[in-house]
Write an enzyme that holds these catalytic residues in place. Structure first.
Site, PDB file in Angstrom:
ATOM      1  N   ARG A  75     -30.117   5.391  11.187  1.00 48.05           N
ATOM      2  CA  ARG A  75     -30.158   6.116  12.447  1.00 48.05           C
ATOM      3  C   ARG A  75     -30.525   7.595  12.249  1.00 48.05           C
ATOM      4  O   ARG A  75     -31.316   8.148  13.008  1.00 48.05           O
ATOM      5  CB  ARG A  75     -28.788   6.008  13.127  1.00 48.05           C
ATOM      6  CG  ARG A  75     -28.753   6.562  14.522  1.00 48.05           C
ATOM      7  CD  ARG A  75     -27.330   6.595  15.023  1.00 48.05           C
ATOM      8  NE  ARG A  75     -26.845   5.261  15.351  1.00 48.05           N
ATOM      9  CZ  ARG A  75     -26.866   4.780  16.590  1.00 48.05           C
ATOM     10  NH1 ARG A  75     -27.332   5.496  17.573  1.00 48.05           N
ATOM     11  NH2 ARG A  75     -26.414   3.583  16.841  1.00 48.05           N
ATOM     12  N   LYS A 175     -21.714  -6.875   0.826  1.00 47.39           N
ATOM     13  CA  LYS A 175     -20.333  -7.148   1.202  1.00 47.39           C
ATOM     14  C   LYS A 175     -19.735  -5.944   1.925  1.00 47.39           C
ATOM     15  O   LYS A 175     -20.216  -4.849   1.707  1.00 47.39           O
ATOM     16  CB  LYS A 175     -19.493  -7.504  -0.035  1.00 47.39           C
ATOM     17  CG  LYS A 175     -19.389  -6.349  -1.042  1.00 47.39           C
ATOM     18  CD  LYS A 175     -18.086  -6.318  -1.771  1.00 47.39           C
ATOM     19  CE  LYS A 175     -16.987  -5.677  -1.017  1.00 47.39           C
ATOM     20  NZ  LYS A 175     -16.773  -4.264  -1.261  1.00 47.39           N
ATOM     21  N   HIS A 205     -21.501  -7.790  -6.083  1.00 46.16           N
ATOM     22  CA  HIS A 205     -22.172  -7.225  -7.271  1.00 46.16           C
ATOM     23  C   HIS A 205     -21.452  -7.569  -8.567  1.00 46.16           C
ATOM     24  O   HIS A 205     -22.041  -7.494  -9.636  1.00 46.16           O
ATOM     25  CB  HIS A 205     -22.408  -5.716  -7.123  1.00 46.16           C
ATOM     26  CG  HIS A 205     -21.211  -4.850  -7.362  1.00 46.16           C
ATOM     27  ND1 HIS A 205     -20.306  -4.561  -6.390  1.00 46.16           N
ATOM     28  CD2 HIS A 205     -20.773  -4.198  -8.475  1.00 46.16           C
ATOM     29  CE1 HIS A 205     -19.361  -3.762  -6.880  1.00 46.16           C
ATOM     30  NE2 HIS A 205     -19.619  -3.530  -8.144  1.00 46.16           N
ATOM     31  N   LYS A 209     -22.671  -8.755 -13.025  1.00 41.97           N
ATOM     32  CA  LYS A 209     -22.241  -8.107 -14.272  1.00 41.97           C
ATOM     33  C   LYS A 209     -22.328  -9.111 -15.412  1.00 41.97           C
ATOM     34  O   LYS A 209     -21.936 -10.263 -15.270  1.00 41.97           O
ATOM     35  CB  LYS A 209     -20.812  -7.577 -14.139  1.00 41.97           C
ATOM     36  CG  LYS A 209     -20.716  -6.504 -13.050  1.00 41.97           C
ATOM     37  CD  LYS A 209     -19.498  -5.652 -13.160  1.00 41.97           C
ATOM     38  CE  LYS A 209     -19.444  -4.725 -11.966  1.00 41.97           C
ATOM     39  NZ  LYS A 209     -19.128  -3.363 -12.267  1.00 41.97           N
ATOM     40  N   GLU A 243      -8.465   1.288 -10.000  1.00 36.59           N
ATOM     41  CA  GLU A 243      -9.442   2.375  -9.898  1.00 36.59           C
ATOM     42  C   GLU A 243      -8.734   3.720  -9.883  1.00 36.59           C
ATOM     43  O   GLU A 243      -7.704   3.867  -9.225  1.00 36.59           O
ATOM     44  CB  GLU A 243     -10.255   2.217  -8.616  1.00 36.59           C
ATOM     45  CG  GLU A 243     -11.103   0.959  -8.622  1.00 36.59           C
ATOM     46  CD  GLU A 243     -12.043   0.913  -7.444  1.00 36.59           C
ATOM     47  OE1 GLU A 243     -13.165   1.422  -7.565  1.00 36.59           O
ATOM     48  OE2 GLU A 243     -11.634   0.392  -6.397  1.00 36.59           O
ATOM     49  N   ASP A 262     -11.574  -5.043   0.918  1.00 33.80           N
ATOM     50  CA  ASP A 262     -12.616  -4.337   0.163  1.00 33.80           C
ATOM     51  C   ASP A 262     -12.889  -4.999  -1.183  1.00 33.80           C
ATOM     52  O   ASP A 262     -14.038  -5.150  -1.577  1.00 33.80           O
ATOM     53  CB  ASP A 262     -12.201  -2.870  -0.039  1.00 33.80           C
ATOM     54  CG  ASP A 262     -13.287  -2.046  -0.724  1.00 33.80           C
ATOM     55  OD1 ASP A 262     -14.472  -2.270  -0.419  1.00 33.80           O
ATOM     56  OD2 ASP A 262     -12.952  -1.184  -1.560  1.00 33.80           O
ATOM     57  N   HIS A 267     -14.707  -9.611  -4.754  1.00 29.23           N
ATOM     58  CA  HIS A 267     -14.785  -9.535  -6.226  1.00 29.23           C
ATOM     59  C   HIS A 267     -13.640 -10.299  -6.904  1.00 29.23           C
ATOM     60  O   HIS A 267     -13.856 -11.073  -7.826  1.00 29.23           O
ATOM     61  CB  HIS A 267     -14.719  -8.079  -6.704  1.00 29.23           C
ATOM     62  CG  HIS A 267     -15.708  -7.168  -6.041  1.00 29.23           C
ATOM     63  ND1 HIS A 267     -16.996  -7.545  -5.767  1.00 29.23           N
ATOM     64  CD2 HIS A 267     -15.594  -5.884  -5.603  1.00 29.23           C
ATOM     65  CE1 HIS A 267     -17.626  -6.531  -5.187  1.00 29.23           C
ATOM     66  NE2 HIS A 267     -16.797  -5.514  -5.072  1.00 29.23           N
ATOM     67  N   LYS A 350      -6.559   1.936  -5.385  1.00 29.20           N
ATOM     68  CA  LYS A 350      -7.306   3.191  -5.537  1.00 29.20           C
ATOM     69  C   LYS A 350      -6.335   4.256  -6.040  1.00 29.20           C
ATOM     70  O   LYS A 350      -5.126   4.159  -5.802  1.00 29.20           O
ATOM     71  CB  LYS A 350      -7.849   3.648  -4.184  1.00 29.20           C
ATOM     72  CG  LYS A 350      -8.875   2.704  -3.557  1.00 29.20           C
ATOM     73  CD  LYS A 350     -10.242   2.956  -4.091  1.00 29.20           C
ATOM     74  CE  LYS A 350     -11.304   2.158  -3.364  1.00 29.20           C
ATOM     75  NZ  LYS A 350     -12.561   2.095  -4.116  1.00 29.20           N
TER      76      LYS A 350
HETATM   77  C1  BG6 Z   1     -17.038  -2.008  -4.203  1.00 27.18           C
HETATM   78  C2  BG6 Z   1     -15.891  -1.483  -3.386  1.00 27.18           C
HETATM   79  O1  BG6 Z   1     -17.404  -3.289  -3.777  1.00 27.18           O
HETATM   80  O2  BG6 Z   1     -16.632  -2.082  -5.579  1.00 27.18           O
HETATM   81  C3  BG6 Z   1     -15.448  -0.117  -3.893  1.00 27.18           C
HETATM   82  O3  BG6 Z   1     -16.299  -1.380  -2.030  1.00 27.18           O
HETATM   83  C4  BG6 Z   1     -15.141  -0.189  -5.379  1.00 27.18           C
HETATM   84  O4  BG6 Z   1     -14.318   0.342  -3.170  1.00 27.18           O
HETATM   85  C5  BG6 Z   1     -16.304  -0.802  -6.128  1.00 27.18           C
HETATM   86  O5  BG6 Z   1     -14.911   1.139  -5.822  1.00 27.18           O
HETATM   87  C6  BG6 Z   1     -15.962  -1.002  -7.603  1.00 27.18           C
HETATM   88  O6  BG6 Z   1     -17.098  -1.485  -8.276  1.00 27.18           O
HETATM   89  P1  BG6 Z   1     -17.318  -1.202  -9.841  1.00 27.18           P
HETATM   90  O7  BG6 Z   1     -18.554  -1.951 -10.173  1.00 27.18           O
HETATM   91  O8  BG6 Z   1     -17.447   0.288  -9.984  1.00 27.18           O
HETATM   92  O9  BG6 Z   1     -16.087  -1.688 -10.538  1.00 27.18           O
END
Ligand code: BG6
Length: 489
Positions: A75, A175, A205, A209, A243, A262, A267, A350
């Protein structure tokens, strides 16, 4: 290329059971059409800047695509120069020549996702780019917007004819895919009105890996591991997604989702499914997806703890009285013959004391034959995914020179083995999209099943406990610990 009346499940059944799949993305299949137009929807977001443009840069630099063009769409009225400049710091080792190529083939369009007319404008830019850059019509539509917009954008892409013409059109959905079971079903259904399941790529993602691609191979090709991988030998399983970073300016998004939606829904449940699944008929992607789906179909939710870091409420975009969890620990069980009774503990958060994504299988103890100094712990099999990949076996051995002192010793196969020839996950995944290989993407039934698990977790109403940034999470983790967990991180 676009649609017909094909439904979603037809797509599952028609999957190509290609034996060369699931090689952590290092595919044996030669690329067919290696020219492509990328249409990045949500191009001013973090993902485009940090991951997608750098991934496309590397595909070009590594000569994996010969002809290409990129149209960023969002946008905000920014320039194409601004879009590229935002991404440049995230590209490793820039080759000036490749970067120039990227600049020469990039465009940006400010568009309102809800205005059908804007898509006609996009089509004109796409057609011009295709002819200027000698593209055959192959197009990747990458949705890195909030899932609320998926249905409208999909419909508008279809209705404007953007996906018509020569070449293939593939739609990649970032996602989270939906925000609950009902929305995921609705999105799946509305995509299926316009496109076939073979055109749809739902990203997680973590599946890109390297070591995650290696997990099934490690399990099923090693006699030293395979017979141990069940309730007779494994006492519990832990999956950690820790994290140290906070929400990094993503308050608007994160506050609506929280840790469960999230990272657990996607994942972590994917990691669980790969850890727990039965041996697939063949160690190839599509058979693996069948087995993962069966695991997700058999999950029982036992308990959950939720936490929020101190200071979260002051983050930009977060509502003043938000009760969104930034931390969660969940106790699940896989209700089948292999795993019945074995607790699977998932912990994610987090602003914790470290960054680590890992899987830990705790083996049952053997009877202690020592007169004293019996080990208090037992053996572990550990797979580390982030920040470095490794695979480790923790065994007991005698301290050299001392007769009966036993200590844990770690046999670790680390990074170089698993990152050899590895590329960033998004580069691998985009490459797979261009090849039309869906093995590393999440199937519609897996997505819906994961949302069902989320619904079961949500039914368990608990308080949201505060924890200090930089800690291991809330003190109330003890609520799970009374079940004798020894957290591995
Ligand atoms: C994302 C989440 O899918 O994965 C994030 O939305 C998270 O909140 C991230 O930080 C972590 O990915 P990676 O590859 O850095 O472990």
């Amino acid at each position: 290329m676009a649609k017909s009346k094909d439904r979603i499940d037809a797509g599952i059944k028609k999957e190509n059971k290609n034996p060369n799949r699931f090689k952590g993305g290092v595919s044996q299949i030669k690329m067919g059409n290696n020219d492509v137009l990328f249409i990045l929807l949500g191009a001013t977001g973090d993902l485009t800047k940090r991951k997608l443009l750098p991934a496309i840069y590397h595909l070009v630099n590594d000569h994996k695509i010969a002809h290409f063009a990129i149209i960023g769409v969002a946008r905000s009225p920014i320039s194409v120069g601004e879009m590229l400049a935002a991404s440049k710091p995230f590209v490793k080792e820039i080759n000036a020549h490749t970067w120039k190529k990227l600049e020469a083939a990039s465009y940006y369009l400010s568009l309102d996702f809800y205005h059908q007319n804007d898509y006609h404008h996009l089509k004109k830019i796409a057609d011009d780019a295709r002819s200027k850059h000698h593209l055959s019509g192959n197009t990747v539509f990458y949705f890195s917007t909030l899932p609320d917009h998926f249905e409208t954008i999909t419909k508008n892409i279809h209705n404007s004819g953007l996906a018509e013409g020569k070449g293939w059109s593939r739609l990649v959905y970032e996602k989270p895919f939906g925000s609950d079971l009902a929305s995921a079903r609705r999105i799946n259904k509305s995509i299926a009105r316009f496109f076939t399941e073979e055109q749809v790529f739902r990203i997680d993602h973590y599946l890109g890996k390297d070591i995650v691609g290696n997990l099934a191979l490690l399990r099923f090709t090693n006699r030293a591991l395979e017979p141990l991988w069940n309730r007779n030998h494994i006492e519990s399983v832990q999956i950690l997604f820790l994290e140290s970073l906070g929400i990094e300016g993503r308050g608007n998004f994160y506050d609506k989702y929280g840790a469960l939606k999230d990272v657990v829904q996607n994942h972590m449940l994917q990691l669980l499914a790969l850890t727990a699944m039965e041996a697939p008929r063949q160690l190839t992607g599509h058979y693996i997806r069948d087995e993962k789906a069966k695991v997700l179909n058999n999950i029982i939710v036992h308990n959950v703890v939720r936490g929020q870091y101190d200071g979260y409420l002051q983050e930009k975009g977060v509502s003043e009285h938000s009760s969104t969890e930034t931390f969660t620990a969940v106790h699940l069980e896989v209700n089948n013959k292999r795993w019945k009774g074995v607790p699977f503990y998932l912990k994610a958060g987090k602003k914790l004391d470290k960054k680590e994504t890992s899987i830990h299988l705790r083996l049952k103890s053997v009877p202690c034959l020592l007169p004293e100094n019996c080990p208090t712990d037992s053996n572990h099999i550990t797979i580390k995914i982030e920040p470095h990949s490794s695979f480790a076996l923790e065994l007991f051995a005698r301290v050299p020179g001392k007769t009966l002192e036993i200590i844990p010793m770690t046999m670790e196969f680390s990074q170089p083995i698993f990152t050899l020839k590895s590329a960033e996950a998004y580069e691998i995944l985009l490459e797979e999209v261009i090849k039309g290989e869906q093995s590393l993407f999440v199937r519609n039934d897996e997505i819906e099943q994961s949302w069902k698990i989320m619904e079961a977790i949500e039914k368990i109403k608990t308080k949201v406990y505060t924890y200090a940034p930089g800690s291991k999470g809330p003190q109330e983790l003890k609520l799970l610990e009374k079940e004798h967990i020894k957290w591995r991180g």
